[in-house]
Design a protein around this motif. Structure first.
Motif, PDB file in Angstrom:
ATOM      1  N   ARG A  41       0.867  -1.182   0.000  1.00 52.92           N
ATOM      2  CA  ARG A  41       0.000   0.000   0.000  1.00 52.92           C
ATOM      3  C   ARG A  41       0.905   1.234   0.000  1.00 52.92           C
ATOM      4  NH1 ARG A  41      -3.234   1.786   4.927  1.00 52.92           N
ATOM      5  NH2 ARG A  41      -3.772   3.864   4.247  1.00 52.92           N
ATOM      6  N   ILE A  42       0.844   2.022  -1.058  1.00 48.45           N
ATOM      7  CA  ILE A  42       1.697   3.199  -1.199  1.00 48.45           C
ATOM      8  C   ILE A  42       1.100   4.329  -0.362  1.00 48.45           C
ATOM      9  CG2 ILE A  42       2.748   4.835  -2.815  1.00 48.45           C
ATOM     10  CD1 ILE A  42       3.536   1.796  -3.206  1.00 48.45           C
ATOM     11  N   LEU A  43       1.882   4.822   0.591  1.00 50.31           N
ATOM     12  CA  LEU A  43       1.429   5.916   1.453  1.00 50.31           C
ATOM     13  C   LEU A  43       1.915   7.272   0.955  1.00 50.31           C
ATOM     14  CD1 LEU A  43       2.143   4.321   4.952  1.00 50.31           C
ATOM     15  CD2 LEU A  43      -0.006   4.323   3.660  1.00 50.31           C
ATOM     16  N   GLU A  44       3.146   7.303   0.471  1.00 52.27           N
ATOM     17  CA  GLU A  44       3.754   8.557   0.007  1.00 52.27           C
ATOM     18  C   GLU A  44       4.648   8.261  -1.186  1.00 52.27           C
ATOM     19  OE1 GLU A  44       3.626  11.691   1.585  1.00 52.27           O
ATOM     20  OE2 GLU A  44       2.619  11.094   3.423  1.00 52.27           O
ATOM     21  N   ARG A  45       4.725   9.231  -2.057  1.00 53.50           N
ATOM     22  CA  ARG A  45       5.651   9.171  -3.188  1.00 53.50           C
ATOM     23  C   ARG A  45       6.453  10.464  -3.170  1.00 53.50           C
ATOM     24  NH1 ARG A  45       3.919   9.520  -9.419  1.00 53.50           N
ATOM     25  NH2 ARG A  45       6.024   9.474 -10.236  1.00 53.50           N
ATOM     26  N   ARG A  46       7.773  10.351  -3.270  1.00 57.44           N
ATOM     27  CA  ARG A  46       8.665  11.519  -3.192  1.00 57.44           C
ATOM     28  C   ARG A  46       8.384  12.336  -1.936  1.00 57.44           C
ATOM     29  NH1 ARG A  46      11.422  13.958  -8.134  1.00 57.44           N
ATOM     30  NH2 ARG A  46      11.920  12.062  -9.234  1.00 57.44           N
ATOM     31  N   MET A  47       8.370  11.646  -0.812  1.00 54.36           N
ATOM     32  CA  MET A  47       8.113  12.287   0.476  1.00 54.36           C
ATOM     33  C   MET A  47       9.327  13.140   0.839  1.00 54.36           C
ATOM     34  SD  MET A  47       8.828  12.304   3.971  1.00 54.36           S
ATOM     35  CE  MET A  47       9.809  10.846   4.191  1.00 54.36           C
ATOM     36  N   ARG A  48       9.083  14.429   1.063  1.00 53.78           N
ATOM     37  CA  ARG A  48      10.158  15.355   1.421  1.00 53.78           C
ATOM     38  C   ARG A  48       9.858  16.014   2.745  1.00 53.78           C
ATOM     39  NH1 ARG A  48      12.358  18.284  -3.940  1.00 53.78           N
ATOM     40  NH2 ARG A  48      11.862  16.604  -5.371  1.00 53.78           N
ATOM     41  N   ASN A  49      10.909  16.203   3.515  1.00 50.62           N
ATOM     42  CA  ASN A  49      10.812  16.986   4.744  1.00 50.62           C
ATOM     43  C   ASN A  49      12.154  17.688   4.942  1.00 50.62           C
ATOM     44  OD1 ASN A  49      12.526  15.064   6.000  1.00 50.62           O
ATOM     45  ND2 ASN A  49      10.776  13.875   6.739  1.00 50.62           N
ATOM     46  N   ALA A  50      12.322  18.320   6.079  1.00 43.66           N
ATOM     47  CA  ALA A  50      13.531  19.108   6.318  1.00 43.66           C
ATOM     48  C   ALA A  50      14.807  18.266   6.289  1.00 43.66           C
ATOM     49  CB  ALA A  50      13.418  19.833   7.655  1.00 43.66           C
ATOM     50  N   ALA A  51      14.705  16.972   6.557  1.00 45.60           N
ATOM     51  CA  ALA A  51      15.886  16.104   6.629  1.00 45.60           C
ATOM     52  C   ALA A  51      16.277  15.497   5.286  1.00 45.60           C
ATOM     53  CB  ALA A  51      15.650  14.995   7.641  1.00 45.60           C
ATOM     54  N   GLY A  52      15.341  15.392   4.359  1.00 49.78           N
ATOM     55  CA  GLY A  52      15.665  14.773   3.083  1.00 49.78           C
ATOM     56  C   GLY A  52      14.446  14.284   2.346  1.00 49.78           C
ATOM     57  N   GLU A  53      14.679  13.360   1.420  1.00 45.38           N
ATOM     58  CA  GLU A  53      13.615  12.827   0.580  1.00 45.38           C
ATOM     59  C   GLU A  53      13.680  11.308   0.559  1.00 45.38           C
ATOM     60  OE1 GLU A  53      12.596  12.481  -4.149  1.00 45.38           O
ATOM     61  OE2 GLU A  53      13.470  14.353  -3.462  1.00 45.38           O
ATOM     62  N   VAL A  54      12.497  10.694   0.551  1.00 48.73           N
ATOM     63  CA  VAL A  54      12.376   9.246   0.398  1.00 48.73           C
ATOM     64  C   VAL A  54      11.517   9.026  -0.840  1.00 48.73           C
ATOM     65  CG1 VAL A  54      11.553   7.103   1.431  1.00 48.73           C
ATOM     66  CG2 VAL A  54      12.552   8.868   2.882  1.00 48.73           C
ATOM     67  N   ASP A  55      11.972   8.168  -1.752  1.00 48.61           N
ATOM     68  CA  ASP A  55      11.250   7.962  -3.004  1.00 48.61           C
ATOM     69  C   ASP A  55       9.844   7.412  -2.777  1.00 48.61           C
ATOM     70  OD1 ASP A  55      13.371   8.914  -4.533  1.00 48.61           O
ATOM     71  OD2 ASP A  55      14.246   6.921  -4.780  1.00 48.61           O
ATOM     72  N   VAL A  56       9.735   6.348  -1.962  1.00 48.33           N
ATOM     73  CA  VAL A  56       8.437   5.715  -1.722  1.00 48.33           C
ATOM     74  C   VAL A  56       8.338   5.314  -0.251  1.00 48.33           C
ATOM     75  CG1 VAL A  56       6.904   3.783  -2.345  1.00 48.33           C
ATOM     76  CG2 VAL A  56       8.425   4.761  -4.084  1.00 48.33           C
ATOM     77  N   VAL A  57       7.194   5.614   0.347  1.00 47.44           N
ATOM     78  CA  VAL A  57       6.868   5.132   1.687  1.00 47.44           C
ATOM     79  C   VAL A  57       5.654   4.229   1.501  1.00 47.44           C
ATOM     80  CG1 VAL A  57       6.213   5.733   4.040  1.00 47.44           C
ATOM     81  CG2 VAL A  57       7.687   7.282   2.728  1.00 47.44           C
ATOM     82  N   ALA A  58       5.767   2.986   1.954  1.00 41.24           N
ATOM     83  CA  ALA A  58       4.698   2.018   1.707  1.00 41.24           C
ATOM     84  C   ALA A  58       4.534   1.079   2.887  1.00 41.24           C
ATOM     85  CB  ALA A  58       5.015   1.212   0.449  1.00 41.24           C
ATOM     86  N   LEU A  59       3.340   0.483   2.957  1.00 38.40           N
ATOM     87  CA  LEU A  59       3.072  -0.579   3.930  1.00 38.40           C
ATOM     88  C   LEU A  59       3.156  -1.908   3.198  1.00 38.40           C
ATOM     89  CD1 LEU A  59       0.067   0.628   6.122  1.00 38.40           C
ATOM     90  CD2 LEU A  59       2.406   0.205   6.856  1.00 38.40           C
ATOM     91  N   ALA A  60       3.999  -2.796   3.686  1.00 40.46           N
ATOM     92  CA  ALA A  60       4.117  -4.136   3.116  1.00 40.46           C
ATOM     93  C   ALA A  60       2.865  -4.935   3.479  1.00 40.46           C
ATOM     94  CB  ALA A  60       5.361  -4.821   3.675  1.00 40.46           C
ATOM     95  N   PRO A  61       2.618  -6.038   2.797  1.00 43.95           N
ATOM     96  CA  PRO A  61       1.467  -6.875   3.168  1.00 43.95           C
ATOM     97  C   PRO A  61       1.506  -7.315   4.634  1.00 43.95           C
ATOM     98  CG  PRO A  61       2.329  -7.553   1.046  1.00 43.95           C
ATOM     99  CD  PRO A  61       3.283  -6.527   1.605  1.00 43.95           C
ATOM    100  N   SER A  62       2.702  -7.396   5.219  1.00 43.25           N
ATOM    101  CA  SER A  62       2.844  -7.766   6.633  1.00 43.25           C
ATOM    102  C   SER A  62       2.565  -6.581   7.563  1.00 43.25           C
ATOM    103  CB  SER A  62       4.268  -8.262   6.881  1.00 43.25           C
ATOM    104  OG  SER A  62       5.187  -7.209   6.652  1.00 43.25           O
ATOM    105  N   ARG A  63       2.249  -5.415   6.988  1.00 42.62           N
ATOM    106  CA  ARG A  63       1.980  -4.146   7.689  1.00 42.62           C
ATOM    107  C   ARG A  63       3.258  -3.477   8.195  1.00 42.62           C
ATOM    108  NH1 ARG A  63      -2.368  -1.928   6.515  1.00 42.62           N
ATOM    109  NH2 ARG A  63      -2.712  -0.969   8.517  1.00 42.62           N
ATOM    110  N   THR A  64       4.433  -3.962   7.763  1.00 48.76           N
ATOM    111  CA  THR A  64       5.703  -3.307   8.082  1.00 48.76           C
ATOM    112  C   THR A  64       5.793  -2.026   7.258  1.00 48.76           C
ATOM    113  OG1 THR A  64       6.764  -5.433   8.469  1.00 48.76           O
ATOM    114  CG2 THR A  64       8.213  -3.576   8.020  1.00 48.76           C
ATOM    115  N   LEU A  65       6.232  -0.944   7.887  1.00 49.11           N
ATOM    116  CA  LEU A  65       6.410   0.321   7.188  1.00 49.11           C
ATOM    117  C   LEU A  65       7.746   0.285   6.454  1.00 49.11           C
ATOM    118  CD1 LEU A  65       5.295   3.179   6.649  1.00 49.11           C
ATOM    119  CD2 LEU A  65       6.619   3.927   8.632  1.00 49.11           C
ATOM    120  N   CYS A  66       7.724   0.557   5.154  1.00 49.21           N
ATOM    121  CA  CYS A  66       8.924   0.472   4.325  1.00 49.21           C
ATOM    122  C   CYS A  66       9.264   1.837   3.736  1.00 49.21           C
ATOM    123  CB  CYS A  66       8.709  -0.511   3.178  1.00 49.21           C
ATOM    124  SG  CYS A  66       8.251  -2.157   3.711  1.00 49.21           S
TER     125      CYS A  66
END
Length: 135
Positions: A41-66
């Motif tokens: 489950r894609i939660l964020e794409r190109r997530m940016r904040n003051a510290a940097g950028e993450v290309d994709v933030v997603a929940l795995a089928p196991s509900r682990t945050l990736c």
């Protein structure tokens, strides 16, 4: 005229042109489609904040945050070399800020993945590619 973005590579300035930007965006789209096929489950794409950028933030089928970094290169070995220690640190700091704003997402675990996108092949998903203390 092509739009250019300056980045720092190995302490030297490099210019990243519009072609690289376009290739990166296409790779991220391929990665997201690949992850959706694997029931992420894609939660964020190109997530940016003051510290940097993450290309994709997603929940795995196991509900682990990736937190997933997408690397597009002509071959897989070059893609693997493209993720350095400094970039992993920036991604980790960005992830820590994200978790500070979304603390409930931490409960089923957190991991850092890499998705290598190489022309003519399916993306290669490396789960738990690295670990950071305190995240």
């Amino acid at each position: 005229m092509a739009r250019r973005r300056q980045t720092t590579v190995g302490g030297k300035r490099a210019v990243r042109g519009a072609d690289s930007e376009k290739r990166g965006r296409k790779a991220e789209i391929s990665a997201i489609l690949f992850l959706r096929c694997k029931f992420y489950r894609i939660l964020e794409r190109r997530m940016r904040n003051a510290a940097g950028e993450v290309d994709v933030v997603a929940l795995a089928p196991s509900r682990t945050l990736c937190f997933i970094e997408v690397k597009a290169r002509p071959d897989e070995s070059k893609a693997a070399e493209a993720l350095g220690v400094e970039q992993r640190g920036r991604i980790g700091r960005a992830a820590a800020l994200y978790l500070g704003r979304h603390p409930k997402l931490r409960h089923n675990g957190v991991r850092f993945d890499v998705l290598y996108v190489v022309p003519g092949r399916l993306p290669r998903h490396v789960k738990n590619a690295w670990q950071l203390d305190g995240v």
